[in-house]
Scaffold this motif. Structure first.
Motif, mmCIF file in Angstrom:
data_model
loop_
_atom_site.group_PDB
_atom_site.id
_atom_site.type_symbol
_atom_site.label_atom_id
_atom_site.label_comp_id
_atom_site.label_asym_id
_atom_site.label_seq_id
_atom_site.Cartn_x
_atom_site.Cartn_y
_atom_site.Cartn_z
ATOM 1 N N GLU A 1 0.844 -1.185 0.000
ATOM 2 C CA GLU A 1 0.000 0.000 0.000
ATOM 3 C C GLU A 1 0.888 1.246 0.000
ATOM 4 O OE1 GLU A 1 -3.272 2.233 2.881
ATOM 5 O OE2 GLU A 1 -2.284 0.417 3.574
ATOM 6 N N LEU A 2 0.632 2.158 -0.947
ATOM 7 C CA LEU A 2 1.338 3.429 -0.958
ATOM 8 C C LEU A 2 0.881 4.282 0.214
ATOM 9 C CD1 LEU A 2 1.222 4.314 -4.756
ATOM 10 C CD2 LEU A 2 3.224 3.646 -3.423
ATOM 11 N N LYS A 3 1.841 4.937 0.870
ATOM 12 C CA LYS A 3 1.534 5.776 2.028
ATOM 13 C C LYS A 3 2.092 7.178 1.809
ATOM 14 C CE LYS A 3 0.076 2.885 5.365
ATOM 15 N NZ LYS A 3 -1.100 3.101 6.151
ATOM 16 N N ARG A 4 1.415 8.137 2.366
ATOM 17 C CA ARG A 4 1.917 9.507 2.352
ATOM 18 C C ARG A 4 2.188 9.890 3.806
ATOM 19 N NH1 ARG A 4 1.876 13.496 -1.322
ATOM 20 N NH2 ARG A 4 0.513 12.287 -2.666
ATOM 21 N N ILE A 5 3.479 10.004 4.136
ATOM 22 C CA ILE A 5 3.882 10.400 5.480
ATOM 23 C C ILE A 5 3.966 11.928 5.487
ATOM 24 C CG2 ILE A 5 5.609 10.141 7.300
ATOM 25 C CD1 ILE A 5 4.186 7.496 6.370
ATOM 26 N N THR A 6 2.980 12.560 6.123
ATOM 27 C CA THR A 6 2.884 14.013 6.176
ATOM 28 C C THR A 6 3.059 14.458 7.618
ATOM 29 O OG1 THR A 6 1.362 13.981 4.301
ATOM 30 C CG2 THR A 6 1.395 15.981 5.621
ATOM 31 N N THR A 7 3.821 15.521 7.793
ATOM 32 C CA THR A 7 4.074 16.011 9.138
ATOM 33 C C THR A 7 4.100 17.531 9.142
ATOM 34 O OG1 THR A 7 5.587 15.873 11.033
ATOM 35 C CG2 THR A 7 6.582 15.878 8.842
ATOM 36 N N GLU A 8 3.910 18.109 10.315
ATOM 37 C CA GLU A 8 3.969 19.562 10.428
ATOM 38 C C GLU A 8 5.423 20.001 10.572
ATOM 39 O OE1 GLU A 8 2.636 23.051 13.470
ATOM 40 O OE2 GLU A 8 1.226 21.389 13.168
ATOM 41 N N PRO B 1 10.698 13.818 1.027
ATOM 42 C CA PRO B 1 11.313 12.589 0.510
ATOM 43 C C PRO B 1 11.998 11.864 1.669
ATOM 44 C CG PRO B 1 11.971 14.505 -0.799
ATOM 45 C CD PRO B 1 11.270 15.016 0.415
ATOM 46 N N LEU B 2 11.686 10.609 1.828
ATOM 47 C CA LEU B 2 12.247 9.822 2.930
ATOM 48 C C LEU B 2 13.466 9.051 2.449
ATOM 49 C CD1 LEU B 2 8.899 8.531 4.431
ATOM 50 C CD2 LEU B 2 10.328 10.398 5.278
ATOM 51 N N GLU B 3 14.486 8.969 3.308
ATOM 52 C CA GLU B 3 15.718 8.274 2.963
ATOM 53 C C GLU B 3 15.985 7.071 3.851
ATOM 54 O OE1 GLU B 3 19.008 11.183 2.098
ATOM 55 O OE2 GLU B 3 17.534 12.500 3.049
ATOM 56 N N GLY B 4 15.469 7.066 5.068
ATOM 57 C CA GLY B 4 15.759 5.983 5.997
ATOM 58 C C GLY B 4 14.571 5.667 6.871
ATOM 59 N N ILE B 5 14.588 4.430 7.403
ATOM 60 C CA ILE B 5 13.528 3.987 8.311
ATOM 61 C C ILE B 5 14.127 3.015 9.321
ATOM 62 C CG2 ILE B 5 12.821 2.125 6.763
ATOM 63 C CD1 ILE B 5 9.931 2.578 7.799
ATOM 64 N N TYR B 6 13.648 3.087 10.553
ATOM 65 C CA TYR B 6 14.027 2.138 11.585
ATOM 66 C C TYR B 6 12.807 1.960 12.480
ATOM 67 C CZ TYR B 6 17.183 -0.576 14.430
ATOM 68 O OH TYR B 6 17.797 -1.622 15.070
ATOM 69 N N ALA B 7 12.293 0.744 12.575
ATOM 70 C CA ALA B 7 11.050 0.503 13.305
ATOM 71 C C ALA B 7 11.254 -0.512 14.419
ATOM 72 C CB ALA B 7 9.971 0.003 12.350
ATOM 73 N N PHE B 8 10.615 -0.264 15.542
ATOM 74 C CA PHE B 8 10.615 -1.204 16.658
ATOM 75 C C PHE B 8 9.335 -2.019 16.681
ATOM 76 C CE2 PHE B 8 13.418 2.266 17.913
ATOM 77 C CZ PHE B 8 14.572 1.545 18.178
ATOM 78 N N SER B 9 8.266 -1.456 16.144
ATOM 79 C CA SER B 9 6.982 -2.145 16.039
ATOM 80 C C SER B 9 6.154 -1.374 15.013
ATOM 81 C CB SER B 9 6.258 -2.178 17.396
ATOM 82 O OG SER B 9 5.786 -0.883 17.733
ATOM 83 N N SER B 10 4.952 -1.849 14.754
ATOM 84 C CA SER B 10 4.092 -1.152 13.792
ATOM 85 C C SER B 10 3.585 0.184 14.334
ATOM 86 C CB SER B 10 2.905 -2.047 13.410
ATOM 87 O OG SER B 10 2.136 -2.338 14.563
ATOM 88 N N THR B 11 3.783 0.435 15.634
ATOM 89 C CA THR B 11 3.346 1.701 16.226
ATOM 90 C C THR B 11 4.504 2.508 16.816
ATOM 91 O OG1 THR B 11 2.859 0.592 18.320
ATOM 92 C CG2 THR B 11 1.038 0.822 16.739
ATOM 93 N N ASP B 12 5.719 2.122 16.510
ATOM 94 C CA ASP B 12 6.912 2.838 16.997
ATOM 95 C C ASP B 12 7.927 2.865 15.859
ATOM 96 O OD1 ASP B 12 8.920 4.051 18.443
ATOM 97 O OD2 ASP B 12 9.138 2.424 19.911
#
Length: 196
Positions: free
Chosen positions: A11-18, A27-38
Motif C-alpha cells: 500500500e502506498l503511504k503519504r507520510i505528512t508532518t507539520e 522525501p524519505l531516505e531511511g527507516i528504523y522501526a521497533f513495532s508497527s506503532t513505533d
C-alpha cells in the motif's frame, strides 16, 4: 513517499508532518522501526510516528543548523542515533537532542549498532563520498564518542552490519568482513554493493 507491506499486499503511504506551521510530505531516505506503532523515518530530519500520526523533530534549531540526516539506528526510541551528509551525527535520549562531532565533513552513508557485552552502545558508520577523495573510513562510536576502526583501503563504503564486536561486515566498492580485528575481502562478482 513510503510503501507498506501488510503480509499480503503493498500500500502506498503519504507520510505528512507539520514543519514550522506547514504540513509537508518530505522525501524519505531511511527507516528504523521497533513495532508497527513505533517507527522512525528520516528525510533530512528525524520523524517519529505510530503508523498514523507523525512528528518531525527540527534538531537543527537545538543542535546545529547544518545537520542533514538520512539514516537511523537505535536500541529503543529513547536511544536513537541519526547520521547523514556533511559528517552529521545526532543522538536522541528520549527527551533531548545532542550533536556528536564526527571529525569528518564527508557523507556518513549508513549506521548499524550493537549492545556490547559491557552493555555499551557500539555503532559502526561507513564514511565516503563519490565527490570527496581520500576520506574513506569507518567510524566506531562507543557511548556517544567517536573512534575510527582501522581501515586502510582506498574504496568507498556505503553500508555496515555487525553481529557483535568481533564480526563486522561493510560493503560498497566490494564487500569486506572483519573477524577478530582482521579485514578480508569477500569474493563477489564485480559489482558495487549498496546495502547489507
Amino acid at each position: 513517499n513510503a510503501v507498506h507491506w501488510d503480509g499480503s499486499k503493498w500500500e502506498l503511504k503519504r507520510i505528512t508532518t507539520e514543519f514550522r506551521g506547514n504540513l509537508i510530505t518530505v522525501p524519505l531516505e531511511g527507516i528504523y522501526a521497533f513495532s508497527s506503532t513505533d517507527i522512525w523515518m528520516v528525510g533530512s530530519l528525524p520523524i517519529h510516528g505510530d503508523g498514523t500520526s507523525w512528528t518531525m523533530y527540527d534538531v537543527r534549531t537545538t543542535t546545529d543548523p547544518n545537520l542533514s540526516l538520512s539514516k537511523a539506528w537505535g536500541s529503543n526510541s529513547n536511544d536513537m542515533y541519526f547520521i547523514g551528509r556533511g559528517g552529521s551525527i545526532a543522538h536522541f535520549n528520549g527527551s533531548t537532542w545532542q550533536k556528536i562531532e564526527s571529525g569528518t565533513g564527508t557523507i556518513i552513508n549508513d549506521i548499524w549498532g550493537i549492545i556490547s557485552d559491557q552493555n555499551k552502545t557500539v555503532l559502526y558508520c561507513p564514511v565516503s563520498s563519490f565527490f570527496v577523495s581520500g576520506d574513506k573510513k569507518i567510524l566506531k562510536i562507543i557511548d556517544g564518542k567517536v573512534d575510527s576502526v582501522s581501515w586502510n583501503r582506498d574504496v568507498r563504503l556505503y553500508s555496515a552490519w555487525a553481529m557483535n564486536e568481533n564480526f563486522l561486515f561493510v560493503c560498497g566498492e566490494g564487500a569486506y568482513e572483519n573477524m577478530f580485528g582482521t579485514w578480508m575481502q569477500i569474493n563477489l562478482p564485480e559489482v558495487g554493493t549498496n546495502s547489507i
